[in-house]
Structure formats: C-alpha cells, structure tokens
Design a protein around this motif. Sequence first.
Motif, mmCIF file in Angstrom:
data_model
loop_
_atom_site.group_PDB
_atom_site.id
_atom_site.type_symbol
_atom_site.label_atom_id
_atom_site.label_comp_id
_atom_site.label_asym_id
_atom_site.label_seq_id
_atom_site.Cartn_x
_atom_site.Cartn_y
_atom_site.Cartn_z
ATOM 1 N N SER A 1 0.804 -1.220 0.000
ATOM 2 C CA SER A 1 0.000 0.000 0.000
ATOM 3 C C SER A 1 0.835 1.267 0.000
ATOM 4 C CB SER A 1 -0.940 0.007 1.211
ATOM 5 O OG SER A 1 -1.876 -1.043 1.115
ATOM 6 N N SER B 1 0.767 0.377 11.795
ATOM 7 C CA SER B 1 1.603 1.197 10.909
ATOM 8 C C SER B 1 3.085 1.004 11.207
ATOM 9 C CB SER B 1 1.236 2.671 11.054
ATOM 10 O OG SER B 1 -0.114 2.896 10.706
ATOM 11 N N TYR C 1 0.842 -0.431 4.578
ATOM 12 C CA TYR C 1 -0.455 0.149 4.935
ATOM 13 C C TYR C 1 -0.335 0.903 6.249
ATOM 14 C CZ TYR C 1 -5.448 0.374 6.084
ATOM 15 O OH TYR C 1 -6.727 0.786 6.405
ATOM 16 N N THR C 2 -0.836 2.135 6.277
ATOM 17 C CA THR C 2 -0.860 2.926 7.501
ATOM 18 C C THR C 2 -2.252 3.495 7.697
ATOM 19 O OG1 THR C 2 -0.130 4.926 6.328
ATOM 20 C CG2 THR C 2 1.578 3.548 7.319
ATOM 21 N N ASN C 3 -2.757 3.373 8.909
ATOM 22 C CA ASN C 3 -4.100 3.854 9.219
ATOM 23 C C ASN C 3 -4.155 4.177 10.707
ATOM 24 O OD1 ASN C 3 -6.841 4.165 9.858
ATOM 25 N ND2 ASN C 3 -7.486 2.718 8.283
ATOM 26 N N LEU D 1 -6.946 2.486 12.661
ATOM 27 C CA LEU D 1 -6.694 1.074 12.921
ATOM 28 C C LEU D 1 -5.652 0.919 14.024
ATOM 29 C CD1 LEU D 1 -7.052 -1.921 12.203
ATOM 30 C CD2 LEU D 1 -5.275 -1.616 10.458
ATOM 31 N N ILE E 1 -11.810 -3.162 9.234
ATOM 32 C CA ILE E 1 -11.026 -2.137 8.535
ATOM 33 C C ILE E 1 -10.073 -2.782 7.537
ATOM 34 C CG2 ILE E 1 -9.252 -0.369 8.832
ATOM 35 C CD1 ILE E 1 -10.586 0.350 11.511
ATOM 36 N N ASP F 1 -10.784 -2.121 3.604
ATOM 37 C CA ASP F 1 -9.753 -1.353 2.906
ATOM 38 C C ASP F 1 -8.944 -2.216 1.938
ATOM 39 O OD1 ASP F 1 -10.253 1.195 3.698
ATOM 40 O OD2 ASP F 1 -8.452 1.445 4.925
#
Length: 504
Positions: free
Chosen positions: A277, A424, A431-433, A436, A462, A466
Amino acid sequence: MRSLTTRLGALALVGVLGLTACSFDSDSTTGTGDGAGTLRVANPTPVVSLNPFAANSADQPTLTVVQEVFETLVVRDNGEIAPNLAESWTNPDPLTWQFALRDDVTFADGTPLTSADAKASLQALIDGKGPLAGLWATVEEIGTPDEHTLTIRTSSALGTVLSNLTLLWIAPAAKITDSAFFDAPYGTGPFKVSSFTAGQSVELVRNDAYRGDQPKLATISYRYIPEVSGRVTALTNNEIDVTWGLPPDQLTGLRGNDALTVQSFPTYANYYIWFNSSREPFTDARVRRAMWHAVDFATISGSLFDQAGTPATGPLPEAIFGAAAQNPYPYDPAKAKQLLTEAGYPNGFTTSMMWSTGCCTNGNSFADAMISDWAKVGIVVKPEELERATWLDKLLKLDWNSTMTTGSTITGDADFTLARLYLSTAKRNGYTNPALDEILLAARAELDQDKRADLYAQAGKIVWDDAVGIFPLDLSGNVVLRTGVNGFTPTPNDLPSFAGVSLS
C-alpha cells in the motif's frame, strides 16, 4: 513436562514446487519393537534458519523444527495458557508481570536454566527486529531479581503477554548472540540438533537429559522434498514416514493405500495476497478493491482447493480469538473496471506479484488463475516465483508490489496477526491507518478478554474493507503417515511436532 496436545502442531497447506525427491535409506530408519528409531520427515517448505529470534522468528518451517529443541515459559493447552518453564506468574500491577521459573531444568549440555536465559531470549527477540519483535514493543524493562524470577515491565498494559510468550523460545544466554550456535542449537527440549544444512535437511537426536517423558524416537530426520510427485513417490516407496501439504487431487489416491493414513483437519492458517500500500497504484484502496472484484475466487477454489479449505469470511480464520465475519467481495469485473476508472486507471496498469517456492498449495496454478482474471480487466501482473530466503528478504524490505502467501495465527489470538502485521509501525505491507492503530493498540492493552474480542472484530473490518490484501481461503491441513507411525495428533497452530510419535 509439556502437554502433548499443546506441542503437536497442525499443518498449514504449503506449496507445490519443482525439484525431485531426495533418496532415503529405508533400512536405517526402521522402527524397533520399543518404538525407537528415526522418523523420516519430508517437509514441503525449506528450513532456511534455526534462529527463532530474528528474521525467521515467525517462519513456520523454522518453528516446526525449533519447537522440538527449545521450550517456552508457558504453553497453550486446550485453549488455555498453562505453565511450562515458568511454574506460575502474577501481576503485581497492570504494567508488571512476574514469573517464577522452575528450578529443576537444565539445557542439553547440563547447564541449569536461570532467569538470565529467559531475559536474554526475550531481549534477543526484541533486538532481532524480526516479525515477532512488534509483539513486545511496549516492554520497558526485563528484570531478574534472582536466578528463578523474571519480571517484564511495560510502558502500558499489555493483555497479550501470556499469548506472546507461547512463541518465546528460551535459549542459553551464553550462546544466544553467537550466530554459529544456531547451526546446531540445543535447548531444554526433548531433542537437540545434530546437523543442519540450510534449505535441505535437519537432523535431530534425542536429548537424554530432558526432564520430561523421553521421546520414543531416537532421531528425527527432516528432508526438503518440494515436488509433490517426489513426496508421493517417497511415501509409496517407503523412503519417508510423514509429509503434509499435499494438494487434494493427490489425497484421494493415497487414501486407498493400505500402507498410508491420511488425516485432514481445520487450521489457524489462511491464504492471502497482500498489496504494498506504499507503492502506486496500491496506495489507492479502490485499486485494491478492484483487484479483489476482478477474480472469480469461487470457481478457482472449486477447481484447485476442493477439501483444502473453505471460503474466508474475514482476514482471520473463524476459530481464532477475535475473528469476525465480514461482508464478502463478489466476483464483479464490471465493478472492478469502474473502480479502476475512478482511481485514474481506465486502461488498467502493469505490476508484479511475488511468492516463494513452496509457499502455498497449488501456488503456481492459483497465481496463473488470478493473473488470467486480472488481465481481463486490463491489469497485467508479472509472476515472480522466488527462493524462500530471497522472498523473505524482499518481503521484510517492502521491496515488492504484491505478494501471495499463506500464514497462520500460531497463538490462536488475533493480536498475533492483526497487530503484528497491520500496525503502521510494523511496516509489513505499506499500509498505515491511525484509526486502525488506535483500535489495535487498545485491544493489545485491554485485559478484559470480551472487550479485546470486540476491538479485534472492528480492526478486522477495517483491514477487510480497505482491501489491504485479498483473503480468499481459510485452509484445512492434511498429513499423510505411513502405517507404523503412532501417536501423532494434529492441532490447528500450523506447527507439526513429533515428540510424541513412536514407530512400530
């Protein structure tokens, strides 16, 4: 003494590759009347390291072997945490865990086990910065008040300490920083390593100093036989005693062989395809969702994975603590094209997907089928099959676009997969969120198990919505044993163990 049901791990379905079987000397491996002898194991995925503290700390082939050699402070027995090298534990306060170690344990060389060994092992896992290091990110201090007491102090409450400890293998403090030690390591377990050739073979011999029930086997001989036909031939020719991860089309014929026993069972393992991502075009969730909608997984699964698993309902198999069912992604090429257009790729794009040799059951055929479906919506995917060591190096460096693999939530706890891989700070898939992260960290710190389960259900939604990856299949395991192999009991944690096996 370790619980047999705890130590006997289950087997994820692993791969189909392309070498021929090596030869075994069947005369030298025959069991004796008391069950002693050599168990000849054909592992379908290469064992590239016996160091469980660094890059291979979560590598299933590595752990399958080292669990016979090293032990842990606690184990999971019938779903509950039970003592092992640690007799008991307490929480003096929410940030502190104190463990009382057994005082009757020695390593295979006769050296007594002390709290210094436990401290060094945990520190090595953290310092190794491998896949399991993130489980211990909040550790502030590891103490040894005396030779048989270990304390772990964290910066915030950590509700997963006991679960995490089921994967902390205790090695001698005096040896743990010596890389050469892991060429032939020893611990407090029932076996020790007599020889190891990375990617090819491992030989274990019985640890006569083991405090528990002595293994009935004298030795265990692991050989890497990647090709399915090679393993099947070795089984039928009495060149090996056990293998696993065979594709379903091979099992039907083997079930009819009176000299063999086939066992199938559910596991904590699943098949997944990750997107990086942090790389275009996978920075856009619409592209990731398009990749999912573009593939007819129902048809592919029916043809390649009959009896090998069940369609996944979330990023974790349903039996895992914290798993929750999510809304499915239907096969919809038109929807995939719409999402690609919205993301700015009306004509598709070109990318690549890597996987390791031996990673997955029917891996090459599965990759071919997905690549074919992706091409129909304009996505050209270059296949990259790599040797496992190369694949793992690229994976950890985020040097890839997408990757196909199988994985197992070995502890049976959602934190092992969701927090370890999707925070993250883990930097495992780009992927970073922050939302989350907040949920996962709250779940990890929560001591109320019902609240933890609710939080992991939110986190799973999530990850699924996503489309951080595609999660098509929860895997069933299979193992094929020759007649005369007794006492093997599979469980779902993806680590087949043979300490309780005998030969007749």
